[in-house]
Design a protein around this motif. Sequence first.
Motif, short mmCIF file in Angstrom:
data_model
loop_
_atom_site.label_atom_id
_atom_site.label_comp_id
_atom_site.label_asym_id
_atom_site.label_seq_id
_atom_site.Cartn_x
_atom_site.Cartn_y
_atom_site.Cartn_z
N THR A 17 0.83 -1.20 0.00
CA THR A 17 0.00 0.00 0.00
C THR A 17 0.87 1.26 0.00
O THR A 17 1.74 1.41 0.85
CB THR A 17 -0.90 0.05 1.26
N VAL A 112 -13.11 -4.30 1.83
CA VAL A 112 -12.37 -5.53 1.47
C VAL A 112 -13.35 -6.55 0.89
O VAL A 112 -13.09 -7.16 -0.16
CB VAL A 112 -11.67 -6.12 2.73
N ASN A 159 -4.45 -2.87 5.45
CA ASN A 159 -4.36 -4.33 5.41
C ASN A 159 -5.57 -4.95 4.72
O ASN A 159 -6.52 -4.28 4.35
CB ASN A 159 -4.04 -4.93 6.78
N ASN A 160 -5.48 -6.26 4.53
CA ASN A 160 -6.42 -6.94 3.63
C ASN A 160 -7.45 -7.79 4.38
O ASN A 160 -7.84 -8.85 3.92
CB ASN A 160 -5.64 -7.83 2.65
N GLY A 176 -10.83 -12.16 4.19
CA GLY A 176 -9.76 -11.55 3.38
C GLY A 176 -8.48 -12.33 3.49
O GLY A 176 -8.48 -13.55 3.48
N GLU A 180 -4.21 -9.72 -3.07
CA GLU A 180 -4.95 -8.83 -3.98
C GLU A 180 -5.95 -7.94 -3.25
O GLU A 180 -6.49 -7.00 -3.83
CB GLU A 180 -5.75 -9.63 -5.04
N LEU A 181 -6.22 -8.25 -1.98
CA LEU A 181 -7.18 -7.45 -1.22
C LEU A 181 -6.52 -6.33 -0.41
O LEU A 181 -7.19 -5.57 0.29
CB LEU A 181 -8.00 -8.35 -0.29
N VAL A 182 -5.19 -6.21 -0.50
CA VAL A 182 -4.51 -5.11 0.18
C VAL A 182 -4.77 -3.82 -0.60
O VAL A 182 -4.60 -3.80 -1.82
CB VAL A 182 -2.98 -5.37 0.25
N GLN A 268 -0.06 -7.58 10.34
CA GLN A 268 0.35 -8.42 9.21
C GLN A 268 1.61 -9.20 9.55
O GLN A 268 1.84 -10.30 9.02
CB GLN A 268 0.60 -7.55 7.98
#
Length: 398
Positions: A17, A112, A159-160, A176, A180-182, A268
Amino acid sequence: NEQEVTTMMNFNFYNPTRLLFGSGKIGELGAQKLPGKKALLLISAGKSAKVSGALDKTVEQLKAAGVEYVTCANIRENPTKELVMEAAEAAKANGCDFIVALGGGAVLDSAVAVAAMATNPGDLWDYVNGGTGKGRPLVNRPLPQVTIALTAGTGSEINNWGVISKTDTYEKIGFGGTPELVPVLAVVDPELMCTVPAQYTAYQGFDALFHNTEVMMSNGANILSETLALSAIENIAKYLPRAVKDGNDLEARERVAYGSTIAGMTMQLTSTTAQHSMEHAMSAYHPNLPHGAGLIMISVEFARYFIERHACDGQFIKMARAMGIPEADKAEDFLTALIQLQKACGVDGLKMSDYGFAKEEALTLAVNARETMGGLFLANPCELPDKACAEIFERAYR
């Protein structure tokens, strides 16, 4: 011992990010490379984004970037699967190619799940791990997300993970975890947080604090997560009482926002613990309970359980020192610092009974916590069986 040292020196970290942090940073949004041409602008059903001026500023920046947008204002506290599916449908129907999430934890968490469901078939619970979720992998790449945090609490802006409720089965589960979800871009501008009411400033600040204290207690703590978490804990403990007392104290807002965003990284690097699973069970059964308030209610007894078992004394001592007791030399000093901070922020009198809880629910909550978010129990510094978990609820009950 040798083993412990080795473990502490191991970590995997990937945080793609781009983070714009600081007062006035919302003004730089339009100059960034945005991930699409048409955004679903996801906001809460409340007035906070308008009152803080954040909505107008965001819209101005999107226009400056030549981005079209469609507003979806349906997100509420403890967001539900239905709201997520509704927002995902709006993104699909309007041909949106990315999401701009503007709000606090509920909006950022929802984003998310909305990002995933805007491009994937079926229902959100097909992809949720835990509880009645089917745990399937996502078929299609989610929409990219740009996040703009309006509260200092969740760390979700970088974060994801998002926590979503399924009300008919009393499940509140984190969804999540895939890269790819970050979010691709996050803006944390403390100036946009000055209108958050004192009570919510406290609840959110404690959520941010516990993300970091749980990382410190976790059996997966490592040299980087610990360094970051202690820095965040020190800033939140010192400045949260000031932010609660005066919402326009920008220095205090900046420091608490820093502690909150840093937690997006520490979580994370190292998982939180079952304190979070336990609170999710509480607000699954009592959705009117703000997440931070629930965490505050159980926090002292949760920490006491591990302190009595000497599960990670050194970590508690480090935290007590960071929280303003420089001479701390025993794990119990953490409880002293925590109770002191709760008093300083006016949240030491929170009662479960005020939110409709009965003491007899303790075991139901303990079982739900493990069934829905059992993964976090694995991060506890020692074993926490259901019976002991229920006892923490009972001791915390007022």
